[in-house]
Design an enzyme around this catalytic site. Structure first.
Site: not given
Ligand code: ATR
Length: 331
Positions: A61, A213
């Protein structure tokens, strides 16, 4: 139920118990939207302050940036944290997606310990299975790290059931980490048949479908090429609208349960079994707290059936990864 009150979940074959919702730290290195390091460190502090003490990073990362960021943030809070990191994801560099050679495993661990500024990693994963190196050789090297006290427990990410069985016969595997959400769940469910049999925990990454979501679909419609999600089929062409329609179809149930769609998606995941731990990623403290709040939602069998009828297995539009990468997962 607040995260402090939620019963912790066992990481199989280890002494680790973790809150059912952890923090996936990848997005703190500018992989999706961009934030500063100060903001990234503030998210990690907010996580620990709110009981989200299971932190997940990887050397891939931000090419080491993420481990350094996590290391700085936990410098004075190491004993509050269950710390997971990963090695061996080359992301296609030089045409290779994985490196599982024993020497590389040992060198990668040394480098991660240094970047993180810790003496021991609680959970060390192979990030991607290397098809050119027998899994027994890779896990054999990882087992040496356990014997040397550099690593407490072992995991594999995106490994197929056949690989997991061989790995577990070499050294107990504590956790498998793979993508798992309402939208993308077929391979995870197949894998969980085996991990539950072997007593291995299942750590669900992208539990929000990489953000699908959400209560703010407009933000997703506007992502540009600086956001790595633009390369993912689920966000391309007509797929994004189809996938958003699926996620937003949960709105009425979410309203009835007095929560938001993202919390409902996490609650569904955690209701699948005590072996499941979700690690949503976020760059916003408000979303971090919202996600932790998913623990107070309890779903009945009827609620779960209703959710699954709206989003049946295989409903998502678009492959889990871009075509060039799809052969590097579930190996
Ligand atoms: P990953 O494991 O790849 O990080 P994920 O957890 O499924 O993927 O989703 C991450 C994404 O969900 C991020 O883009 C995050 O956006 P923010 O950085 O703007 O929060 C979004 N996300 C996480 N929690 C959220 C929530 N409670 N409501 C809306 N979007 C959310």
């Amino acid at each position: 139920m607040s995260i402090q009150l939620a019963p912790p979940r066992q990481i199989g074959h280890s002494t680790m118990v973790v809150p059912p919702i952890g923090l996936g730290c990848m997005s703190l290195s500018g992989v999706y939207n961009k934030i500063s390091d100060e903001q990234g460190e503030a998210i990690i502090h907010a996580a620990l302050d709110n009981g989200v003490t299971f932190l997940d990073t990887a050397d891939a990362y931000g090419a080491g940036h993420n481990e350094e960021l996590v290391g700085r943030a936990i410098k004075h809070r190491r004993n509050e944290v269950s710390l997971a990191t990963k090695f061996g994801n080359l992301g296609g560099r030089g045409g290779k997606f994985a490196d599982g050679r024993p020497d590389f495993v040992i060198a990668s661990c040394e480098a991660s310990l240094k970047r993180l500024g810790v003496e021991v990693i609680d959970l060390y994963y192979q990030h991607r299975v290397d098809p050119e190196v027998p899994i027994e050789d890779t896990v054999g090297a990882m087992a040496m790290l356990v014997q040397q006290g550099k690593v407490r427990a072992l995991g594999l990410s995106e490994a197929s059931p056949a690989t997991i069985r061989r790995a577990h016969a070499t050294h107990p595997i504590a956790a498998i980490q793979s993508e798992y959400s309402l939208l993308y769940r077929e391979q995870a469910e197949e894998t969980r048949k085996l991990t539950r049999e072997l007593g291995i925990a299942f750590v669900a990454y992208s539990p929000l479908g990489r953000g699908l979501f959400t209560a703010a679909p407009e933000r997703l419609r506007q992502i540009d090429a600086t956001d790595s999600r633009k390369r993912h089929p689920r966000f391309q062409d007509e797929n994004i609208e189809r996938n958003l329609a699926l996620s937003q179809s949960l709105a009425a149930i979410a309203e009835r349960k007095r929560c938001c769609v993202s919390q409902l998606a996490l609650a569904w995941l955690l209701a699948q079994g005590d072996d499941v731990i979700a690690i949503p990623g976020t760059t916003r403290i408000a979303n971090l707290i919202e996600n932790a709040g998913a623990l107070r939602i309890s779903l009945s069998k009827e609620d779960i059936a209703e959710i699954e009828a709206l989003i049946p297995p295989g409903a998502a539009s678009g492959l889990r990864y871009p075509a060039a990468q799809i052969g590097s997962i579930y190996i």
